[in-house]
Design an enzyme around this catalytic site. Structure first.
Site, PDB file in Angstrom:
ATOM      1  N   GLY A  46       0.816  -1.220   0.000  1.00  0.00           N
ATOM      2  CA  GLY A  46       0.000   0.000   0.000  1.00  0.00           C
ATOM      3  C   GLY A  46       0.845   1.264   0.000  1.00  0.00           C
ATOM      4  N   ASN A 101      -6.392  -3.284  -1.600  1.00  0.00           N
ATOM      5  CA  ASN A 101      -6.338  -1.862  -1.956  1.00  0.00           C
ATOM      6  C   ASN A 101      -4.977  -1.481  -2.531  1.00  0.00           C
ATOM      7  OD1 ASN A 101      -7.690   0.640  -2.107  1.00  0.00           O
ATOM      8  ND2 ASN A 101      -6.594   1.388  -0.311  1.00  0.00           N
ATOM      9  N   LYS A 123      -9.177   1.816   5.343  1.00  0.00           N
ATOM     10  CA  LYS A 123      -9.016   3.171   5.883  1.00  0.00           C
ATOM     11  C   LYS A 123     -10.043   4.200   5.405  1.00  0.00           C
ATOM     12  CE  LYS A 123      -5.866   4.625   2.249  1.00  0.00           C
ATOM     13  NZ  LYS A 123      -4.713   5.401   1.857  1.00  0.00           N
ATOM     14  N   SER A 150      -3.745   6.315  14.114  1.00  0.00           N
ATOM     15  CA  SER A 150      -4.123   7.519  13.371  1.00  0.00           C
ATOM     16  C   SER A 150      -4.483   8.633  14.335  1.00  0.00           C
ATOM     17  CB  SER A 150      -5.343   7.177  12.511  1.00  0.00           C
ATOM     18  OG  SER A 150      -5.947   8.356  12.029  1.00  0.00           O
ATOM     19  N   TYR A 197     -14.087   3.343  11.592  1.00  0.00           N
ATOM     20  CA  TYR A 197     -12.658   3.280  11.262  1.00  0.00           C
ATOM     21  C   TYR A 197     -11.835   3.718  12.478  1.00  0.00           C
ATOM     22  CZ  TYR A 197      -8.110   4.804   9.586  1.00  0.00           C
ATOM     23  OH  TYR A 197      -6.747   4.997   9.459  1.00  0.00           O
ATOM     24  N   LYS A 200      -9.210   1.620  15.177  1.00  0.00           N
ATOM     25  CA  LYS A 200      -7.841   1.998  15.572  1.00  0.00           C
ATOM     26  C   LYS A 200      -7.736   2.085  17.104  1.00  0.00           C
ATOM     27  CE  LYS A 200      -6.015   2.269  11.526  1.00  0.00           C
ATOM     28  NZ  LYS A 200      -5.040   1.248  11.116  1.00  0.00           N
ATOM     29  N   ARG A 222      -4.813  21.003   8.718  1.00  0.00           N
ATOM     30  CA  ARG A 222      -4.294  19.680   9.061  1.00  0.00           C
ATOM     31  C   ARG A 222      -2.772  19.713   9.101  1.00  0.00           C
ATOM     32  NH1 ARG A 222      -8.902  19.480   9.719  1.00  0.00           N
ATOM     33  NH2 ARG A 222     -10.430  17.889   9.150  1.00  0.00           N
TER      34      ARG A 222
HETATM   35  P1  NAD Z   1      -3.364   1.485   1.819  1.00  0.00           P
HETATM   36  O1  NAD Z   1      -4.762   1.054   1.604  1.00  0.00           O
HETATM   37  O2  NAD Z   1      -2.624   2.085   0.676  1.00  0.00           O
HETATM   38  O3  NAD Z   1      -2.500   0.280   2.386  1.00  0.00           O
HETATM   39  C1  NAD Z   1      -3.046  -0.747   3.178  1.00  0.00           C
HETATM   40  C2  NAD Z   1      -2.567  -2.074   2.597  1.00  0.00           C
HETATM   41  O4  NAD Z   1      -3.071  -3.136   3.393  1.00  0.00           O
HETATM   42  C3  NAD Z   1      -3.077  -2.309   1.156  1.00  0.00           C
HETATM   43  O5  NAD Z   1      -1.997  -2.745   0.365  1.00  0.00           O
HETATM   44  C4  NAD Z   1      -4.136  -3.395   1.317  1.00  0.00           C
HETATM   45  O6  NAD Z   1      -4.225  -4.222   0.172  1.00  0.00           O
HETATM   46  C5  NAD Z   1      -3.608  -4.135   2.535  1.00  0.00           C
HETATM   47  N1  NAD Z   1      -4.628  -4.852   3.323  1.00  0.00           N
HETATM   48  C6  NAD Z   1      -5.804  -4.363   3.803  1.00  0.00           C
HETATM   49  N2  NAD Z   1      -6.437  -5.311   4.504  1.00  0.00           N
HETATM   50  C7  NAD Z   1      -5.650  -6.416   4.493  1.00  0.00           C
HETATM   51  C8  NAD Z   1      -5.760  -7.711   5.046  1.00  0.00           C
HETATM   52  N3  NAD Z   1      -6.819  -8.091   5.755  1.00  0.00           N
HETATM   53  N4  NAD Z   1      -4.754  -8.588   4.832  1.00  0.00           N
HETATM   54  C9  NAD Z   1      -3.670  -8.247   4.104  1.00  0.00           C
HETATM   55  N5  NAD Z   1      -3.508  -7.032   3.559  1.00  0.00           N
HETATM   56  C10 NAD Z   1      -4.499  -6.123   3.747  1.00  0.00           C
HETATM   57  O7  NAD Z   1      -3.357   2.504   3.085  1.00  0.00           O
HETATM   58  P2  NAD Z   1      -2.191   3.383   3.672  1.00  0.00           P
HETATM   59  O8  NAD Z   1      -2.558   4.800   3.484  1.00  0.00           O
HETATM   60  O9  NAD Z   1      -0.877   2.893   3.210  1.00  0.00           O
HETATM   61  O10 NAD Z   1      -2.410   3.074   5.219  1.00  0.00           O
HETATM   62  C11 NAD Z   1      -1.651   2.076   5.899  1.00  0.00           C
HETATM   63  C12 NAD Z   1      -2.131   1.998   7.338  1.00  0.00           C
HETATM   64  O11 NAD Z   1      -1.988   3.278   7.941  1.00  0.00           O
HETATM   65  C13 NAD Z   1      -3.603   1.616   7.488  1.00  0.00           C
HETATM   66  O12 NAD Z   1      -3.729   0.774   8.607  1.00  0.00           O
HETATM   67  C14 NAD Z   1      -4.277   2.942   7.735  1.00  0.00           C
HETATM   68  O13 NAD Z   1      -5.447   2.809   8.475  1.00  0.00           O
HETATM   69  C15 NAD Z   1      -3.216   3.686   8.520  1.00  0.00           C
HETATM   70  N6  NAD Z   1      -3.338   5.153   8.419  1.00  0.00           N
HETATM   71  C16 NAD Z   1      -3.380   5.749   7.189  1.00  0.00           C
HETATM   72  C17 NAD Z   1      -3.530   7.127   7.099  1.00  0.00           C
HETATM   73  C18 NAD Z   1      -3.607   7.827   5.760  1.00  0.00           C
HETATM   74  O14 NAD Z   1      -4.100   8.951   5.724  1.00  0.00           O
HETATM   75  N7  NAD Z   1      -3.131   7.247   4.671  1.00  0.00           N
HETATM   76  C19 NAD Z   1      -3.623   7.902   8.266  1.00  0.00           C
HETATM   77  C20 NAD Z   1      -3.550   7.268   9.498  1.00  0.00           C
HETATM   78  C21 NAD Z   1      -3.408   5.878   9.551  1.00  0.00           C
HETATM   79  N1  UFG Z   2     -10.876  18.517   1.934  1.00  0.00           N
HETATM   80  C1  UFG Z   2     -11.492  19.325   1.016  1.00  0.00           C
HETATM   81  N2  UFG Z   2     -11.844  18.765  -0.188  1.00  0.00           N
HETATM   82  C2  UFG Z   2     -11.610  17.461  -0.488  1.00  0.00           C
HETATM   83  C3  UFG Z   2     -10.972  16.647   0.475  1.00  0.00           C
HETATM   84  C4  UFG Z   2     -10.629  17.215   1.690  1.00  0.00           C
HETATM   85  O1  UFG Z   2     -11.720  20.509   1.246  1.00  0.00           O
HETATM   86  O2  UFG Z   2     -11.976  17.021  -1.594  1.00  0.00           O
HETATM   87  C5  UFG Z   2     -10.456  19.113   3.233  1.00  0.00           C
HETATM   88  C6  UFG Z   2     -11.136  18.488   4.427  1.00  0.00           C
HETATM   89  O3  UFG Z   2     -12.361  19.122   4.675  1.00  0.00           O
HETATM   90  C7  UFG Z   2     -10.089  18.707   5.508  1.00  0.00           C
HETATM   91  C8  UFG Z   2      -8.758  18.638   4.755  1.00  0.00           C
HETATM   92  O4  UFG Z   2      -9.085  18.875   3.395  1.00  0.00           O
HETATM   93  O5  UFG Z   2     -10.207  19.990   6.047  1.00  0.00           O
HETATM   94  C9  UFG Z   2      -8.073  17.283   4.865  1.00  0.00           C
HETATM   95  O6  UFG Z   2      -8.991  16.268   4.505  1.00  0.00           O
HETATM   96  P1  UFG Z   2      -8.527  14.746   4.264  1.00  0.00           P
HETATM   97  O7  UFG Z   2      -9.735  13.987   3.882  1.00  0.00           O
HETATM   98  O8  UFG Z   2      -7.367  14.724   3.342  1.00  0.00           O
HETATM   99  O9  UFG Z   2      -7.971  14.320   5.684  1.00  0.00           O
HETATM  100  P2  UFG Z   2      -8.720  14.206   7.078  1.00  0.00           P
HETATM  101  O10 UFG Z   2      -7.874  14.934   8.061  1.00  0.00           O
HETATM  102  O11 UFG Z   2     -10.131  14.568   7.002  1.00  0.00           O
HETATM  103  O12 UFG Z   2      -8.672  12.648   7.316  1.00  0.00           O
HETATM  104  C10 UFG Z   2      -7.429  11.980   7.466  1.00  0.00           C
HETATM  105  C11 UFG Z   2      -7.536  10.513   7.041  1.00  0.00           C
HETATM  106  C12 UFG Z   2      -8.497   9.786   7.930  1.00  0.00           C
HETATM  107  C13 UFG Z   2      -8.123   9.970   9.349  1.00  0.00           C
HETATM  108  C14 UFG Z   2      -8.025  11.450   9.659  1.00  0.00           C
HETATM  109  C15 UFG Z   2      -7.559  11.734  11.045  1.00  0.00           C
HETATM  110  O13 UFG Z   2      -7.991  10.421   5.724  1.00  0.00           O
HETATM  111  O14 UFG Z   2      -8.421   8.415   7.639  1.00  0.00           O
HETATM  112  O15 UFG Z   2      -7.063  12.053   8.783  1.00  0.00           O
HETATM  113  O16 UFG Z   2      -6.281  11.224  11.220  1.00  0.00           O
HETATM  114  F1  UFG Z   2      -9.057   9.404  10.127  1.00  0.00           F
END
Ligand code: NAD
Ligand code: UFG
Length: 340
Positions: free
Chosen positions: A13, A38, A87, A127, A151, A155, A233
């Protein structure tokens, strides 16, 4: 550690693939377990190209205990970084059981099998969502926790479960990393964030507008009590985040228990500031419209990142210009993401 092989669940991912690069650069070996729900294996081929090293892959679900046992039987694993999870906040509201099963049951299965094989070094992707709507800023690790959707609930539950586990047995060495808003891409532009369908998150949406895949950005609300009314953010470059995992893993070697860290920059930027920075970095216009607030959004979220600096010796070093340039580099070279 006698071996330096790290199991990376969800390693194909977005954050996982960048962390594989950082691990390989730091001299670790990696083994990825991913079910590709994903992601695509192409990300790992590109990690191999960037690093010049092999990235062995097991295609399996982290809930599949037998598949996990095979991995631990066949490889000498020193520690695990656990990214595998779903996520999408909106989807979690519509399909809560899917999220609790995947994220919570998967994390329980992983820890059970790790215990069977005596592997007890574990880094978990939490997160900033666990802080809910924070009463104060910047957010410290000891602030109250709450979940506003399944979600976030998943966490929080996994943090609780891993905390209880570490309290029950001092031989566990666990880091719970609370990410703020990961953005950007590796500077090669060959790996990056490849969301399915319409991006929920700001930066992938902005990139897709800049590259011409979408007409305009909806700015969700301009009436928050922030610098310009739009949401604020703490955006963190994904390579800084990746390096934070490498630091946490090394630090855990001399620790016991479960330890929580914010991984952010400590600075907040508004939506309009990010749009401006992206236009500058890409030299492309990003047209936008002000739209109503998105349900569930909060005005401002940014970290107090001083604990990670003090204890892990880690600090984010890449600024928003680098975040935007690298995100653009990836988007421009891969306008439709990874090929099928
Ligand atoms: P992503 O979806 O790109 O990566 C997650 C990976 O896990 C994917 O490759 C998916 O195929 C794999 N996966 C999901 N469920 C699985 C399962 N049951 N078994 C095996 N593989 C599985 O997401 P990411 O942005 O790289 O996020 C990674 C982690 O960080 C997640 O746990 C997410 O919740 C957490 N996180 C992400 C963000 C963000 O904004 N990207 C913020 C805070 C926390
Ligand atoms: N935003 C827009 N337009 C868009 C998308 C986002 O204006 O099309 C704004 C949102 O309102 C927010 C900011 O951009 O003010 C950031 O939004 P994101 O969706 O990029 O991020 P969030 O902080 O809302 O959410 C992220 C992760 C969630 C996690 C959260 C808290 O996507 O998974 O941070 O850690 F839960």
């Amino acid at each position: 550690m006698t071996t330096k092989k790290i199991l990376v669940t969800g390693g194909a991912g977005y954050i996982g693939s960048h962390t594989c690069v950082a691990l390989l650069q730091a001299g670790y070996e990696v083994l990825v377990l991913d079910n590709f729900s994903n992601s695509k294996a192409e990300s790992l081929r590109r990690v191999e190209t960037i690093s010049g090293k092999k990235v062995p892959l097991v295609q399996a679900d982290v809930r599949d205990r037998e598949a996990l046992r095979d991995v631990f039987r066949q490889h000498s694993i020193a520690g695990v970084i656990h990214f595998a999870g779903l996520k999408a906040v909106g989807e979690s509201v519509a399909e809560p059981l899917k999220y609790y099963d995947n994220n919570v049951s998967g994390s329980v299965a992983l820890a059970q099998v790790m215990a069977e094989f005596g592997v007890q070094v574990l880094v978990f992707s939490s997160s900033a969502t666990v802080y809910g709507d924070p009463a104060q800023l910047p957010i410290r690790e000891d602030f109250p926790l709450s979940a506003t959707n399944p979600y976030g609930g998943s966490k929080l539950m996994v943090e609780q479960i891993y905390g209880d586990l570490a309290a029950s047995d001092a031989t566990w060495q666990i880091a719970l990393l609370r990410y703020f808003n990961p953005v950007g891409a590796h500077s090669s532009g060959t790996i990056g964030e490849d969301p399915n369908g319409l991006p929920n998150n700001l930066m992938p949406f902005v990139s897709q507008v800049a590259v011409g895949r979408r007409e305009f950005l909806n700015v969700w609300g301009d009436d928050y009590a922030t610098i310009d009314g739009t949401g604020v953010r703490d955006y963190i470059h994904v390579m800084d985040l990746a390096e934070g995992h490498v630091r946490a893993l090394a630090w855990l070697q001399n620790q016991s228990g479960a330890h929580v860290f914010n991984l952010g920059t400590g600075r907040g930027f508004s939506v309009l500031e990010m749009v401006k920075a992206f236009e500058l970095a890409s030299n492309k216009p990003v047209p936008y419209r002000i739209s109503p607030r998105r349900p569930g959004d909060v005005a401002a979220v940014y970290a107090d990142a001083s604990k990670a600096e003090r204890e892990l010796g880690w600090k984010a070093v890449r600024d928003i210009n680098a975040m935007c340039q690298d995100a653009w580099h990836w988007q421009k070279q891969n306008p439709v993401g990874y090929p099928d």
